[in-house]
Design an enzyme around this catalytic site. Structure first.
Site, PDB file in Angstrom:
ATOM      1  N   GLU A  32      29.201   7.713  10.446  1.00 52.96           N
ATOM      2  CA  GLU A  32      28.943   9.100  10.023  1.00 52.96           C
ATOM      3  C   GLU A  32      29.830  10.005  11.019  1.00 52.96           C
ATOM      4  O   GLU A  32      29.724   9.918  12.141  1.00 52.96           O
ATOM      5  CB  GLU A  32      27.537   9.394  10.074  1.00 52.96           C
ATOM      6  CG  GLU A  32      27.377  10.804   9.355  1.00 52.96           C
ATOM      7  CD  GLU A  32      25.950  11.424   9.201  1.00 52.96           C
ATOM      8  OE1 GLU A  32      25.071  10.730   9.712  1.00 52.96           O
ATOM      9  OE2 GLU A  32      25.786  12.655   8.695  1.00 52.96           O
ATOM     10  N   ARG A 259      20.172  -3.439  17.505  1.00 51.61           N
ATOM     11  CA  ARG A 259      21.230  -2.406  18.040  1.00 51.61           C
ATOM     12  C   ARG A 259      21.296  -2.654  19.332  1.00 51.61           C
ATOM     13  O   ARG A 259      20.497  -3.411  20.024  1.00 51.61           O
ATOM     14  CB  ARG A 259      20.391  -1.090  18.200  1.00 51.61           C
ATOM     15  CG  ARG A 259      20.032  -0.175  16.815  1.00 51.61           C
ATOM     16  CD  ARG A 259      19.074   1.349  17.345  1.00 51.61           C
ATOM     17  NE  ARG A 259      20.083   2.251  17.861  1.00 51.61           N
ATOM     18  CZ  ARG A 259      20.670   2.713  17.038  1.00 51.61           C
ATOM     19  NH1 ARG A 259      20.667   2.692  15.927  1.00 51.61           N
ATOM     20  NH2 ARG A 259      21.403   3.782  17.458  1.00 51.61           N
ATOM     21  N   LYS A 269      22.971  10.094  19.042  1.00 51.06           N
ATOM     22  CA  LYS A 269      24.121  10.960  19.022  1.00 51.06           C
ATOM     23  C   LYS A 269      23.248  12.582  19.242  1.00 51.06           C
ATOM     24  O   LYS A 269      24.029  13.530  19.889  1.00 51.06           O
ATOM     25  CB  LYS A 269      24.815  11.038  17.679  1.00 51.06           C
ATOM     26  CG  LYS A 269      26.107  10.245  17.615  1.00 51.06           C
ATOM     27  CD  LYS A 269      26.872  10.256  16.356  1.00 51.06           C
ATOM     28  CE  LYS A 269      26.401   9.189  15.450  1.00 51.06           C
ATOM     29  NZ  LYS A 269      26.922   9.133  14.186  1.00 51.06           N
TER      30      LYS A 269
HETATM   31  P1  ATP Z   1      23.002   7.180  16.479  1.00 56.77           P
HETATM   32  O1  ATP Z   1      21.729   6.673  15.847  1.00 56.77           O
HETATM   33  O2  ATP Z   1      23.492   6.748  17.764  1.00 56.77           O
HETATM   34  O3  ATP Z   1      23.027   8.693  16.159  1.00 56.77           O
HETATM   35  P2  ATP Z   1      24.008   6.215  13.975  1.00 56.77           P
HETATM   36  O4  ATP Z   1      23.538   4.933  13.704  1.00 56.77           O
HETATM   37  O5  ATP Z   1      23.615   7.438  13.145  1.00 56.77           O
HETATM   38  O6  ATP Z   1      24.002   6.639  15.471  1.00 56.77           O
HETATM   39  P3  ATP Z   1      26.365   5.842  12.533  1.00 56.77           P
HETATM   40  O7  ATP Z   1      27.733   6.484  12.571  1.00 56.77           O
HETATM   41  O8  ATP Z   1      25.633   6.110  11.502  1.00 56.77           O
HETATM   42  O9  ATP Z   1      25.661   6.288  13.848  1.00 56.77           O
HETATM   43  O10 ATP Z   1      26.794   4.427  12.746  1.00 56.77           O
HETATM   44  C1  ATP Z   1      27.799   3.404  12.315  1.00 56.77           C
HETATM   45  C2  ATP Z   1      27.384   2.015  12.295  1.00 56.77           C
HETATM   46  O11 ATP Z   1      27.216   1.689  13.785  1.00 56.77           O
HETATM   47  C3  ATP Z   1      26.336   1.846  11.573  1.00 56.77           C
HETATM   48  O12 ATP Z   1      26.472   0.332  11.015  1.00 56.77           O
HETATM   49  C4  ATP Z   1      25.264   1.569  12.584  1.00 56.77           C
HETATM   50  O13 ATP Z   1      24.308   0.344  12.234  1.00 56.77           O
HETATM   51  C5  ATP Z   1      26.067   1.102  13.794  1.00 56.77           C
HETATM   52  N1  ATP Z   1      25.343   1.505  15.171  1.00 56.77           N
HETATM   53  C6  ATP Z   1      25.008   2.733  15.656  1.00 56.77           C
HETATM   54  N2  ATP Z   1      24.539   2.582  16.531  1.00 56.77           N
HETATM   55  C7  ATP Z   1      24.443   1.280  17.107  1.00 56.77           C
HETATM   56  C8  ATP Z   1      23.792   0.530  18.121  1.00 56.77           C
HETATM   57  N3  ATP Z   1      23.359   1.110  19.376  1.00 56.77           N
HETATM   58  N4  ATP Z   1      24.180  -0.667  18.253  1.00 56.77           N
HETATM   59  C9  ATP Z   1      24.685  -1.366  17.371  1.00 56.77           C
HETATM   60  N5  ATP Z   1      25.190  -0.801  16.145  1.00 56.77           N
HETATM   61  C10 ATP Z   1      24.987   0.585  16.192  1.00 56.77           C
END
Ligand code: ATP
Ligand code: MG
Length: 553
Positions: A32, A259, A269
């Site tokens: 995102e 994760r 974030k």
């Molecule tokens: P955050 O929760 O840290 O704010 P997010 O999951 O909202 O991040 P996205 O941009 O939606 O961020 O994530 C893009 C991809 O990265 C998704 O498929 C998500 O599952 C993966 N992702 C995000 N954080 C992690 C993590 N800590 N470990 C592994 N994959 C991750």
């Protein structure tokens, strides 16, 4: 050690054995654009792109841009830059917003199938009817609106006839489902916000669940890999695809992995935003941030991040990876690629009393013992030097292998010296150390003297030739392993107040031709990256020490 394939690969292998066409394998990375990528994302990126490489399958970069409130073009650009830097190539650059039209049509289809309805209650009211995990929810009084009325209202939502929050479109599933996410989730809301791509074309925006699976279907993603928190969403992912049946093309499958959680680090974030807004750090690329851009400025390399992800592995269950594994990975790579140089960061003056005045010489030092083919560098030597203040003690016990009075140490790449006396400042601190040297003990020469065993070796620079540098010495941003594990305590209260120290130092003149982004090992001190050059002044960031200094704390 040969590692087995991870469980996601097992799943794919099984699918192929069951007859799934290898050519139909396809993956995506779906960020995102509401912030920059962090170390957790590196895991998801490596997982998808490595699978792509392994199976010769394409990997799309799909921006999940359904919430214009928080998203921005600058994040899109930053994300692309970071993935490029990691060295991965996506097949297509796509956006969920590319599918707004199709999603809107499909929403009409749901209404026609009596699988969606417009609810005219406000969000509090809707939430109050949700029930609890052990208690069923209750139906909205608008749940049984006619198809016609629903279509009319939804079209009016689209046309901007209503205010935000006045109406929403909900999927009509089951208010008694044990999975709370299936209790008639909202799939569209009215939002008068300009979108960074579609501008003001839309005033209704689809929600994540309604968007993700359908986007996967449109792109024909075979395995839609996401993190464990989406596991309960899988039923919904499947329900939406079922509701669009009959589907002519291949149906994507969602699969979840754990994760990446890293000790001494926060990766949400929202929390990273907070650190920036409250000025605990200087932006997304502050070298203390766990963002890819921060790690890059800190001196991490793409190779070291990929190695780290490989070592951390792909797990089915949540776990906490120790930050020292990340530091180990970068140290290993930097050891191989970094030229060695000498720098002194906490200087004290040393005079070699029996070395001729005004008579410099040029010595040699290895560029990198890991790469002898690179040869040697030239290092000037003269009578007055700087050494590290910590490398001298007037009196010391037998375990102190550095310089003291009356004992010998070797100056790295140079001569053996002996501490003779000290000159002090009025406050008792040491102003100058007087030494003598053995002219026959030059490093690398064939003399007996040069082979003499001395207890320690210390580094140095000449006062006359060295360059003045600024160094940002970083330490961990948090002082506890899990700063955000306790919801009751503000994670910011665990910030390490010593996470940045600005130091002035001196470095050997061979650095005068260095470029921004170059990595170096400052011998005995650690790995450093040249972060910037301002008015010819070199500014370094410390990447990591030579050893894991935290394991002893
Ligand atoms: P955050 O929760 O840290 O704010 P997010 O999951 O909202 O991040 P996205 O941009 O939606 O961020 O994530 C893009 C991809 O990265 C998704 O498929 C998500 O599952 C993966 N992702 C995000 N954080 C992690 C993590 N800590 N470990 C592994 N994959 C991750
Ligand atoms: Mg998320």
């Amino acid at each position: 050690m040969k590692k087995g394939i991870n469980f996601i690969e097992q799943i794919i292998k099984q699918d192929l054995l069951k007859g799934f066409n290898k050519k139909a394998l396809k993956f995506r990375f779906p960020p995102e654009p509401n912030g920059y990528l962090h170390i957790g994302h590196v895991k998801a990126i490596c997982l998808n792109f490595n699978l792509g490489e392994k199976y010769g399958a394409s990997v799309n970069l799909r921006f999940d841009d359904t919430n214009p409130v928080k998203e921005d073009k600058k994040f899109v650009d930053g994300i692309k830059e970071d993935i490029n830097w990691l060295g991965y190539k996506w097949k297509e650059e796509l956006y969920a917003s590319d599918y707004f039209e199709q999603l809107y049509k499909w929403a009409h289809l749901l209404i026609e199938k009596e699988l969606a309805y417009v609810d005219s209650q406000d969000s509090e009211k809707i939430a109050s009817q949700k029930g609890t995990p052990t208690k069923s929810g209750s139906n909205s009084p608008y749940r049984n609106r006619s198809v016609e009325e629903n279509k009319k209202l939804f079209t009016s939502m689209f046309k901007g006839k209503f205010k935000e929050g006045e109406h929403v479109l909900r999927a009509k599933i089951d208010m008694a489902s044990p999975n709370m996410l299936l209790r008639d989730p909202v799939i569209y809301r009215v939002l008068y916000r300009e979108h960074h791509r579609t501008k003001n074309k839309w005033c209704i925006y689809p929600l994540y669940d309604w968007t993700h699976g359908q986007s996967d279907y449109i792109e024909q993603i075979s395995h839609s890999l996401c993190t464990l928190e989406f596991k309960p969403h899988r039923d919904l992912y499947d329900w939406f695809l079922d509701s669009l049946a009959p589907l002519k093309k291949m149906r994507p499958k969602q699969r979840e992995f754990a994760r990446l959680n890293l000790s001494y680090t926060v990766t949400s974030k929202r929390k990273l935003f907070e650190l920036i807004e409250k000025k605990y750090v200087n932006g997304w690329d502050d070298p203390r941030m766990p963002t890819i851009s921060g790690l890059r400025r800190r001196g991490y390399t793409p190779e070291s991040l990929k190695k780290f992800v490989e070592l951390a592995g792909i797990a089915k269950r949540e776990n906490l990876i120790d930050l020292s594994l990340l530091e180990f990975s970068v140290r290993e790579h930097l050891n191989i690629i970094s030229p060695r140089v000498m720098a002194v960061l906490n200087p004290v003056k040393l005079i070699i009393i029996n070395y001729p005045e005004n008579s410099d010489e040029i010595l040699e030092g290895e560029i990198n013992p890991e790469k002898p083919e690179l040869g040697k560098r030239k290092i000037p030597f003269s009578r007055e030097l700087y050494i590290e203040r910590e490398d001298f003690k007037e009196e010391a016990n037998r375990k102190f292998y550095r310089l003291t009075l009356g004992k010998e140490v070797r100056l790295k790449n140079a001569y053996i010296i002996k501490g003779e006396s000290v000159i002090k400042n009025n406050d008792g601190t040491i102003k100058e150390i007087i030494c003598s040297y053995d002219p026959k003990s030059k490093s690398g020469s064939d003399s007996e003297e040069s082979k003499r065993k001395v207890k320690g070796t210390i580094h140095w620079v000449t006062i006359k030739h060295s360059l003045v540098i600024d160094v940002n010495v970083y330490d961990r941003l948090f002082s506890v392993p899990s700063p955000d594990s306790d919801k009751e305590i503000d994670f910011k209260s665990f910030i390490n107040s010593e996470s940045l120290k600005k130091v002035k130092g001196y470095i050997e003149p061979s650095l005068s031709t260095a470029s921004k982004g170059d990595h170096f090992q400052f011998q005995r001190l650690g790995y450093f990256i040249l972060d910037n050059i301002i008015n010819k002044k070199l500014i370094f960031n410390k990447t990591v020490g030579l050893r894991d200094s935290w394991s002893k704390k």
